[in-house]
Design a protein around this motif. Sequence first.
Motif, PDB file in Angstrom:
ATOM      1  N   GLU A   1       0.895  -1.256   0.011  1.00 24.10           N
ATOM      2  CA  GLU A   1      -0.102   0.184  -0.096  1.00 24.10           C
ATOM      3  C   GLU A   1       0.843   1.145   0.068  1.00 24.10           C
ATOM      4  O   GLU A   1       0.630   2.214  -0.826  1.00 24.10           O
ATOM      5  CB  GLU A   1      -0.876  -0.135   1.023  1.00 24.10           C
ATOM      6  CG  GLU A   1      -1.806   1.155   1.173  1.00 24.10           C
ATOM      7  CD  GLU A   1      -2.982   1.361   0.242  1.00 24.10           C
ATOM      8  OE1 GLU A   1      -3.349   2.335  -0.086  1.00 24.10           O
ATOM      9  OE2 GLU A   1      -3.119   0.458  -0.577  1.00 24.10           O
TER      10      GLU A   1
ATOM     11  N   ARG B   1       2.318   1.727  -3.409  1.00 23.85           N
ATOM     12  CA  ARG B   1       1.348   2.171  -4.361  1.00 23.85           C
ATOM     13  C   ARG B   1       1.075   3.601  -4.360  1.00 23.85           C
ATOM     14  O   ARG B   1       1.090   4.511  -5.173  1.00 23.85           O
ATOM     15  CB  ARG B   1      -0.103   1.474  -3.965  1.00 23.85           C
ATOM     16  CG  ARG B   1      -1.185   1.479  -5.175  1.00 23.85           C
ATOM     17  CD  ARG B   1      -2.571   1.104  -4.925  1.00 23.85           C
ATOM     18  NE  ARG B   1      -2.949   1.471  -3.687  1.00 23.85           N
ATOM     19  CZ  ARG B   1      -3.836   2.577  -3.873  1.00 23.85           C
ATOM     20  NH1 ARG B   1      -3.746   3.338  -4.740  1.00 23.85           N
ATOM     21  NH2 ARG B   1      -4.341   3.000  -2.537  1.00 23.85           N
TER      22      ARG B   1
ATOM     23  N   SER C   1       4.106   5.688  -5.288  1.00 25.30           N
ATOM     24  CA  SER C   1       4.316   5.803  -6.670  1.00 25.30           C
ATOM     25  C   SER C   1       3.108   6.814  -7.428  1.00 25.30           C
ATOM     26  O   SER C   1       3.390   7.244  -8.304  1.00 25.30           O
ATOM     27  CB  SER C   1       4.103   4.374  -7.456  1.00 25.30           C
ATOM     28  OG  SER C   1       2.812   3.921  -7.417  1.00 25.30           O
TER      29      SER C   1
END
Length: 110
Positions: free
Chosen positions: A98, A101, A104
């Motif tokens: 997470e 993610r 990014s």
Amino acid sequence: MTADDSFGRLDDDDYPAYTMGRAAELLGTTQGFLRAIGDARLITPLRSAGGHRRYSRYQLRIAARARELVDQGTPIEAACRIIILEDQLEEALRINAEYRRTTSLRTVGT
């Protein structure tokens, strides 16, 4: 609680729907085994108003994993510790994924 509310809980993995006897029967183990993994704090069954242990499907899956390890020769205390560590690792990996993610997404957005 209405009948509709009760039926809705049948899909809830955390709903304590199984008595100790039924849980032991489903797992093909003894009630003593369930007490032992409770004493090792692997699972903590909820208690009915009368004080009887009640297990959820999620808890039964954990107990089944413990039984699998014990059946392979792992002492019950070690099996419980292994399962706790597996669970902690899974949670850490989920948090890490997470974080990656969201990091990014922030990098792409700048």
